[in-house]
Motif scaffolding. Structure first.
Motif, mmCIF file in Angstrom:
data_model
loop_
_atom_site.group_PDB
_atom_site.id
_atom_site.type_symbol
_atom_site.label_atom_id
_atom_site.label_comp_id
_atom_site.label_asym_id
_atom_site.label_seq_id
_atom_site.Cartn_x
_atom_site.Cartn_y
_atom_site.Cartn_z
ATOM 1 N N LYS A 116 0.952 -1.015 -0.085
ATOM 2 C CA LYS A 116 -0.070 0.142 -0.048
ATOM 3 C C LYS A 116 0.795 1.261 -0.098
ATOM 4 O O LYS A 116 0.684 2.350 -0.728
ATOM 5 N N GLU A 117 1.770 1.278 0.749
ATOM 6 C CA GLU A 117 2.960 2.229 0.855
ATOM 7 C C GLU A 117 3.487 2.648 -0.402
ATOM 8 O O GLU A 117 3.687 3.701 -0.942
ATOM 9 N N ILE A 118 4.025 1.459 -1.289
ATOM 10 C CA ILE A 118 4.515 1.702 -2.489
ATOM 11 C C ILE A 118 3.492 2.049 -3.301
ATOM 12 O O ILE A 118 3.756 2.834 -4.468
ATOM 13 N N ASN A 152 -4.623 -8.624 -10.741
ATOM 14 C CA ASN A 152 -4.943 -9.263 -11.887
ATOM 15 C C ASN A 152 -4.772 -8.229 -12.886
ATOM 16 O O ASN A 152 -5.596 -7.958 -14.085
ATOM 17 N N LEU A 153 -3.683 -7.412 -13.038
ATOM 18 C CA LEU A 153 -3.445 -6.427 -13.978
ATOM 19 C C LEU A 153 -2.530 -7.050 -15.059
ATOM 20 O O LEU A 153 -1.778 -8.073 -14.925
ATOM 21 N N ALA A 154 -2.469 -6.271 -16.324
ATOM 22 C CA ALA A 154 -1.706 -7.124 -17.284
ATOM 23 C C ALA A 154 -0.264 -6.225 -17.291
ATOM 24 O O ALA A 154 0.420 -6.968 -17.927
ATOM 25 N N SER A 155 0.064 -5.084 -16.824
ATOM 26 C CA SER A 155 1.260 -4.470 -16.990
ATOM 27 C C SER A 155 1.465 -3.422 -15.771
ATOM 28 O O SER A 155 0.726 -3.062 -15.173
ATOM 29 N N GLY A 156 2.944 -2.973 -15.905
ATOM 30 C CA GLY A 156 3.291 -2.007 -15.102
ATOM 31 C C GLY A 156 2.424 -0.647 -15.175
ATOM 32 O O GLY A 156 2.078 0.379 -14.237
ATOM 33 N N SER A 157 2.151 -0.169 -16.507
ATOM 34 C CA SER A 157 1.227 1.008 -16.797
ATOM 35 C C SER A 157 -0.164 0.853 -16.119
ATOM 36 O O SER A 157 -0.668 1.748 -15.607
ATOM 37 N N ASP A 158 -0.443 -0.466 -16.145
ATOM 38 C CA ASP A 158 -1.862 -0.744 -15.549
ATOM 39 C C ASP A 158 -1.740 -0.458 -13.949
ATOM 40 O O ASP A 158 -2.905 0.105 -13.248
ATOM 41 N N LEU A 159 -0.705 -0.759 -13.525
ATOM 42 C CA LEU A 159 -0.408 -0.722 -11.904
ATOM 43 C C LEU A 159 -0.594 0.947 -11.713
ATOM 44 O O LEU A 159 -1.144 1.337 -10.628
ATOM 45 N N ILE A 160 0.162 1.608 -12.391
ATOM 46 C CA ILE A 160 0.270 3.261 -12.400
ATOM 47 C C ILE A 160 -1.164 3.778 -12.341
ATOM 48 O O ILE A 160 -1.668 4.492 -11.540
ATOM 49 N N LYS A 161 -1.906 3.232 -13.324
ATOM 50 C CA LYS A 161 -3.332 3.630 -13.491
ATOM 51 C C LYS A 161 -4.230 3.240 -12.383
ATOM 52 O O LYS A 161 -4.952 4.160 -11.826
ATOM 53 N N TYR A 162 -3.878 2.244 -11.931
ATOM 54 C CA TYR A 162 -4.764 1.634 -10.789
ATOM 55 C C TYR A 162 -4.254 2.454 -9.469
ATOM 56 O O TYR A 162 -5.277 2.887 -8.803
ATOM 57 N N ALA A 163 -3.026 2.858 -9.300
ATOM 58 C CA ALA A 163 -2.464 3.487 -8.233
ATOM 59 C C ALA A 163 -3.137 5.002 -8.171
ATOM 60 O O ALA A 163 -3.482 5.333 -7.153
ATOM 61 N N ILE A 164 -3.248 5.566 -9.345
ATOM 62 C CA ILE A 164 -3.713 6.857 -9.327
ATOM 63 C C ILE A 164 -5.106 6.858 -8.970
ATOM 64 O O ILE A 164 -5.878 7.747 -8.351
ATOM 65 N N ASP A 165 -5.784 5.961 -9.675
ATOM 66 C CA ASP A 165 -7.446 5.765 -9.309
ATOM 67 C C ASP A 165 -7.779 5.456 -7.918
ATOM 68 O O ASP A 165 -8.914 5.920 -7.488
ATOM 69 N N LYS A 166 -6.887 4.635 -7.318
ATOM 70 C CA LYS A 166 -7.193 4.132 -5.968
ATOM 71 C C LYS A 166 -6.292 5.086 -4.861
ATOM 72 O O LYS A 166 -6.232 4.545 -3.749
ATOM 73 N N LYS A 167 -5.699 6.201 -5.333
ATOM 74 C CA LYS A 167 -4.959 6.845 -4.226
ATOM 75 C C LYS A 167 -5.526 7.038 -2.932
ATOM 76 O O LYS A 167 -6.787 7.731 -2.738
ATOM 77 N N TYR A 168 -4.619 6.503 -1.950
ATOM 78 C CA TYR A 168 -4.850 6.836 -0.470
ATOM 79 C C TYR A 168 -6.413 5.981 -0.019
ATOM 80 O O TYR A 168 -6.689 5.918 1.197
ATOM 81 N N ASN A 169 -7.126 5.313 -1.100
ATOM 82 C CA ASN A 169 -8.256 4.648 -0.773
ATOM 83 C C ASN A 169 -8.035 3.155 -0.347
ATOM 84 O O ASN A 169 -8.403 2.198 -1.355
ATOM 85 N N PHE A 170 -7.444 2.864 0.635
ATOM 86 C CA PHE A 170 -7.216 1.452 1.146
ATOM 87 C C PHE A 170 -7.806 1.049 2.227
ATOM 88 O O PHE A 170 -7.759 2.147 3.143
#
Length: 213
Positions: free
Chosen positions: A157-159, A195-213
């Motif tokens: 979550k931190e990363i 269940n993401l396809a790539s590092g780019s998807d991880l960045i998009k996910y991180a931005i969408d879910k920012k601090y929401n854990f």
């Protein structure tokens, strides 16, 4: 670290599970056996955090082995992984002390979630067995495998939050005082868990879910 001993009489299944978790920094298999008697002996020697056991095994079945382990080491969590979906088999494992029940054909990602759930002291049920068992045994605080909640470690979550802020792996490593290779491993683990396809998807996910854990 979640330490695990696995008991299963099909070595190919053991090899497949171990291979999947080989580079997982949170989960470590510290021993495997092919029958219940060897399971009880190895648990006494190494005392893992979790035991994953089949029900039907040579020399001693998983139910009896679970009963012995829980009597001697009540702090050890037991996760049943089996082909038996009958309510009576589930009840026997629960009565013996198991806190998780998953079918072998449910997939490795559900097994990963079951491990983390049971390690946290909660109960996990495969959705394919929960339906038949729901009315009699499953309570509100039990996790059912088809829940949409994604379980990430505190470090992940931190990363992820740092990724959302635009930090590179090198920068994250500097901020957290860890190796860049460790950050890269966490990235790969999160891609798998989410269940993401790539590092780019991880960045998009991180931005969408920012601090929401």
């Amino acid at each position: 670290m979640i330490t695990i001993i696995m008991a299963e009489d099909h070595q190919m299944l053991i090899d497949g599970v171990q291979s999947f978790f080989e580079y997982d920094e949170e989960i470590s298999f510290i021993g495997t056996v092919n029958d219940g008697e060897e399971l009880v002996k190895l648990v006494a020697l190494k005392q893992p955090k979790i035991v994953i056991t089949d029900i039907r095994m040579p020399r001693m079945d998983g139910i009896q082995a679970t009963r012995i382990i829980k009597k001697n080491y009540p702090h050890i969590h037991i996760l049943a992984m089996t082909m038996f979906d009958q309510p009576e088999a589930i009840k026997q494992m629960l009565d013996a002390g198991a806190t998780g029940y998953i079918l072998k054909n449910s997939g490795i990602k559900m097994l990963s979630k079951a491990i983390i759930t049971v390690a946290n002291g909660d109960t996990f049920f495969d959705p394919n067995v929960a339906f038949n068992f729901m009315n009699s045994y499953i309570e509100d605080n039990v996790t059912i495998g088809n829940t949409s909640k994604i379980i990430l470690s505190n470090r992940e979550k931190e990363i992820l939050n740092l990724i959302a802020n635009g930090s590179t792996s090198k920068k994250i490593a500097e901020l957290l005082f860890i190796a860049k290779t460790t950050v890269d491993t966490h990235r790969k683990n999160m891609i798998r868990k989410l269940n993401l396809a790539s590092g780019s998807d991880l960045i998009k996910y991180a931005i969408d879910k920012k601090y929401n854990f």
